[in-house]
Design a protein around this motif. Structure first.
Motif, short mmCIF file in Angstrom:
data_model
loop_
_atom_site.label_atom_id
_atom_site.label_comp_id
_atom_site.label_asym_id
_atom_site.label_seq_id
_atom_site.Cartn_x
_atom_site.Cartn_y
_atom_site.Cartn_z
N TYR A 110 0.95 -1.25 0.09
CA TYR A 110 0.03 -0.13 0.16
C TYR A 110 0.83 1.43 -0.03
CZ TYR A 110 -3.82 3.19 1.03
OH TYR A 110 -4.52 4.26 0.94
N VAL A 111 0.56 2.33 -0.95
CA VAL A 111 1.19 3.54 -0.86
C VAL A 111 0.51 4.82 -0.56
CG1 VAL A 111 2.87 4.70 -2.24
CG2 VAL A 111 2.78 2.62 -2.67
N ALA A 112 0.80 5.58 0.57
CA ALA A 112 0.03 6.75 0.61
C ALA A 112 0.63 7.79 0.27
CB ALA A 112 -0.45 6.59 2.01
N ARG A 113 0.04 8.95 0.03
CA ARG A 113 0.69 10.32 -0.29
C ARG A 113 -0.23 11.31 0.27
NH1 ARG A 113 1.22 12.18 -6.78
NH2 ARG A 113 2.77 13.71 -6.34
N ASN A 114 0.67 12.17 0.76
CA ASN A 114 0.20 13.30 1.68
C ASN A 114 -1.19 14.18 0.94
OD1 ASN A 114 0.68 16.47 0.41
ND2 ASN A 114 2.55 15.07 0.17
N ALA A 115 -1.89 14.56 1.84
CA ALA A 115 -3.27 14.81 1.14
C ALA A 115 -3.25 15.89 0.07
CB ALA A 115 -4.27 15.19 2.39
N LYS A 116 -2.43 17.07 0.38
CA LYS A 116 -2.40 18.07 -0.40
C LYS A 116 -2.02 17.85 -1.74
CE LYS A 116 -2.20 21.44 3.61
NZ LYS A 116 -1.16 22.24 4.11
N ASP A 117 -0.59 17.09 -1.86
CA ASP A 117 -0.32 16.55 -3.02
C ASP A 117 -1.20 15.82 -3.69
OD1 ASP A 117 2.14 18.28 -3.35
OD2 ASP A 117 3.34 16.92 -1.98
N ASN A 118 -1.74 14.94 -3.19
CA ASN A 118 -2.54 13.90 -3.66
C ASN A 118 -3.75 14.39 -4.42
OD1 ASN A 118 -3.33 10.37 -2.51
ND2 ASN A 118 -3.82 11.73 -4.23
N ALA A 119 -4.47 15.61 -3.48
CA ALA A 119 -5.53 16.33 -4.12
C ALA A 119 -5.27 16.91 -5.55
CB ALA A 119 -6.13 17.22 -3.30
N VAL A 120 -4.01 17.67 -5.72
CA VAL A 120 -3.52 18.35 -6.69
C VAL A 120 -3.29 17.40 -7.75
CG1 VAL A 120 -1.51 19.79 -7.75
CG2 VAL A 120 -2.50 20.31 -5.51
N SER A 121 -2.77 16.15 -7.67
CA SER A 121 -2.31 15.23 -8.54
C SER A 121 -3.65 14.71 -9.07
CB SER A 121 -1.57 14.18 -8.20
OG SER A 121 -1.02 13.43 -9.36
N TYR A 122 -4.83 14.43 -8.36
CA TYR A 122 -5.84 13.92 -8.78
C TYR A 122 -6.68 14.84 -9.72
CZ TYR A 122 -9.40 10.39 -7.83
OH TYR A 122 -10.71 9.31 -8.08
N PHE A 123 -6.55 16.17 -9.36
CA PHE A 123 -7.28 17.07 -10.28
C PHE A 123 -6.70 17.00 -11.29
CE2 PHE A 123 -7.02 21.54 -11.23
CZ PHE A 123 -8.37 22.10 -11.86
N HIS A 124 -5.43 17.11 -11.83
CA HIS A 124 -4.92 17.24 -13.10
C HIS A 124 -5.15 15.73 -13.70
CE1 HIS A 124 -2.91 21.24 -13.03
NE2 HIS A 124 -2.51 20.77 -11.68
N PHE A 125 -5.28 14.84 -13.17
CA PHE A 125 -5.63 13.51 -13.67
C PHE A 125 -7.13 13.47 -14.26
CE2 PHE A 125 -7.77 9.27 -13.40
CZ PHE A 125 -6.99 8.50 -14.26
N ASP A 126 -8.04 13.97 -13.32
CA ASP A 126 -9.47 14.07 -13.63
C ASP A 126 -9.41 15.01 -14.81
OD1 ASP A 126 -10.24 12.11 -12.03
OD2 ASP A 126 -11.10 13.66 -10.49
N ARG A 127 -8.55 16.18 -15.03
CA ARG A 127 -8.72 16.98 -16.32
C ARG A 127 -8.65 16.25 -17.49
NH1 ARG A 127 -4.34 20.38 -16.01
NH2 ARG A 127 -5.39 21.44 -17.88
N MET A 128 -7.53 15.08 -17.61
CA MET A 128 -7.16 14.59 -18.60
C MET A 128 -7.72 13.21 -18.88
SD MET A 128 -4.75 11.95 -17.94
CE MET A 128 -3.28 11.74 -19.10
N THR A 129 -8.47 12.60 -18.09
CA THR A 129 -9.00 11.18 -18.50
C THR A 129 -10.77 11.07 -18.76
OG1 THR A 129 -9.40 9.17 -17.18
CG2 THR A 129 -9.46 10.97 -16.05
N CYS A 130 -10.97 10.39 -19.54
CA CYS A 130 -12.64 10.31 -19.89
C CYS A 130 -13.31 9.38 -18.77
CB CYS A 130 -12.67 10.41 -21.15
SG CYS A 130 -12.05 8.52 -21.98
N VAL A 131 -12.67 8.77 -18.21
CA VAL A 131 -13.25 7.72 -17.31
C VAL A 131 -13.76 8.28 -16.05
CG1 VAL A 131 -12.81 5.67 -15.99
CG2 VAL A 131 -11.54 5.87 -18.14
N GLN A 132 -13.47 9.33 -15.68
CA GLN A 132 -13.92 10.06 -14.38
C GLN A 132 -14.42 11.38 -14.85
OE1 GLN A 132 -11.25 7.81 -11.19
NE2 GLN A 132 -11.34 9.97 -11.12
N PRO A 133 -15.34 12.03 -13.82
CA PRO A 133 -16.03 13.19 -14.17
C PRO A 133 -15.14 14.52 -14.34
CG PRO A 133 -17.05 12.22 -12.18
CD PRO A 133 -15.71 11.44 -12.68
N GLU A 134 -15.45 15.15 -15.06
CA GLU A 134 -14.88 16.70 -15.50
C GLU A 134 -14.54 17.32 -13.82
OE1 GLU A 134 -13.66 18.65 -17.84
OE2 GLU A 134 -13.99 16.75 -19.10
N PRO A 135 -13.41 17.71 -13.50
CA PRO A 135 -13.25 18.01 -12.11
C PRO A 135 -13.61 19.46 -12.03
CG PRO A 135 -11.18 18.57 -13.76
CD PRO A 135 -12.21 17.64 -14.37
N GLY A 136 -14.05 20.29 -12.90
CA GLY A 136 -14.38 21.55 -12.94
C GLY A 136 -13.41 22.54 -12.12
#
Length: 277
Positions: A110-136
């Motif tokens: 299991y790998v955990a990443r600090n919450a703030k960096d994780n949120a930022v990375s997830y935001f940019h991922f959601d911008r570029m993938t069509c599998v998940q909702p648009e991040p707004g």
């Protein structure tokens, strides 16, 4: 959740794990691909070197819960693996992991990443993938992250749930993204110890070089550029791989609100991250 991760739910929950399977578990964008590549190299770089140039990492390490129309599901991919061990990745919170992984006493990384960096990375991922909702916009996205209204649920529940599980399931190696950035070689040694692998110093040095962020980002077999569900023109799947990039996104007010909420949600766990400040 989105239907791409629930359409195949019965087969996911009834998945038959094997005792030598290794499950790679993370909240999304916490270092999944990094650890997947390290483990694949540790096990197969010497015995099956052709894998590294012929088969994309997402086929070598299937994503258990993914189901995209007209493609093999994650469970089917995992069932068809002929490697020993099978390396399988998941983003499911601990309470949704198929029971067979616990019954077979499988090893879990299991790998955990600090919450703030994780949120930022997830935001940019959601911008570029069509599998998940648009991040707004970032502000509303951050609020959803705080509220736990994310695909795969609350970051807080995810990291603490797995942290508690490791106390009752000794075969969980709980790792931190920040430790991997600080000293990748040290963390590779920890994985070898956990998995009972006796790789030579030379082999581990070679792996350490291959899994450095810039090298992985250029590697078409490891950087997910073969996955059609992502638009690399918007953002690369492997964007920065840094610790502390959240400072380029959080306003002072957002940071203060986040810290206050974080203290409340994490007050009852012994889990600690080094890079929240």
């Amino acid at each position: 959740m989105v239907h791409y991760f629930t359409d195949n739910w019965e087969k996911i929950q009834n998945f038959k794990a094997r005792p030598d399977d290794i499950l790679i578990a993370t909240y999304p964008k916490a270092g999944t691909t990094w650890v997947s590549y390290i483990l694949d190299l540790l096990y197969f770089s010497q015995t099956q070197p052709d894998r590294q140039t012929s088969t994309p990492l997402n086929d070598r390490v299937p994503f258990l819960e993914i189901t995209i129309p007209n493609q093999s599901s994650g469970t089917d991919q995992a069932d068809s693996l002929d490697t020993c061990p099978r390396l399988i990745k998941t983003h499911l919170p601990v309470q949704l992991i198929p029971k067979s992984f616990w019954e077979q006493k499988c090893r879990v990384v299991y790998v955990a990443r600090n919450a703030k960096d994780n949120a930022v990375s997830y935001f940019h991922f959601d911008r570029m993938t069509c599998v998940q909702p648009e991040p707004g916009d970032w502000n509303s996205y951050l609020q959803r992250f705080i509220d736990g209204k994310m695909v795969f649920g609350s970051w807080y529940d995810h990291v603490t749930g797995w942290w508690e599980k490791k106390h009752s399931h000794p075969k969980i190696q709980y790792m931190f993204f920040e430790d991997m950035v600080e000293d990748t070689g040290r963390e590779i040694n920890k994985l070898c110890s956990f998995l009972g692998l006796t790789s030579t110093t030379k082999e581990k040095d070679q792996i350490n070089n291959l899994v450095q962020f810039d090298n992985m980002k250029k590697n078409e077999m490891a950087n997910y550029s073969t996955v059609k569900a992502m638009d690399f023109k918007i953002s690369p799947f492997m964007r920065k791989g840094k610790v502390g990039d959240w400072r380029n996104h959080f306003t002072v007010a957002q940071n203060e609100q986040f810290d206050e909420d974080y203290k409340k949600k994490m007050k009852n766990t012994t889990l600690q991250f080094r890079t929240l400040v």
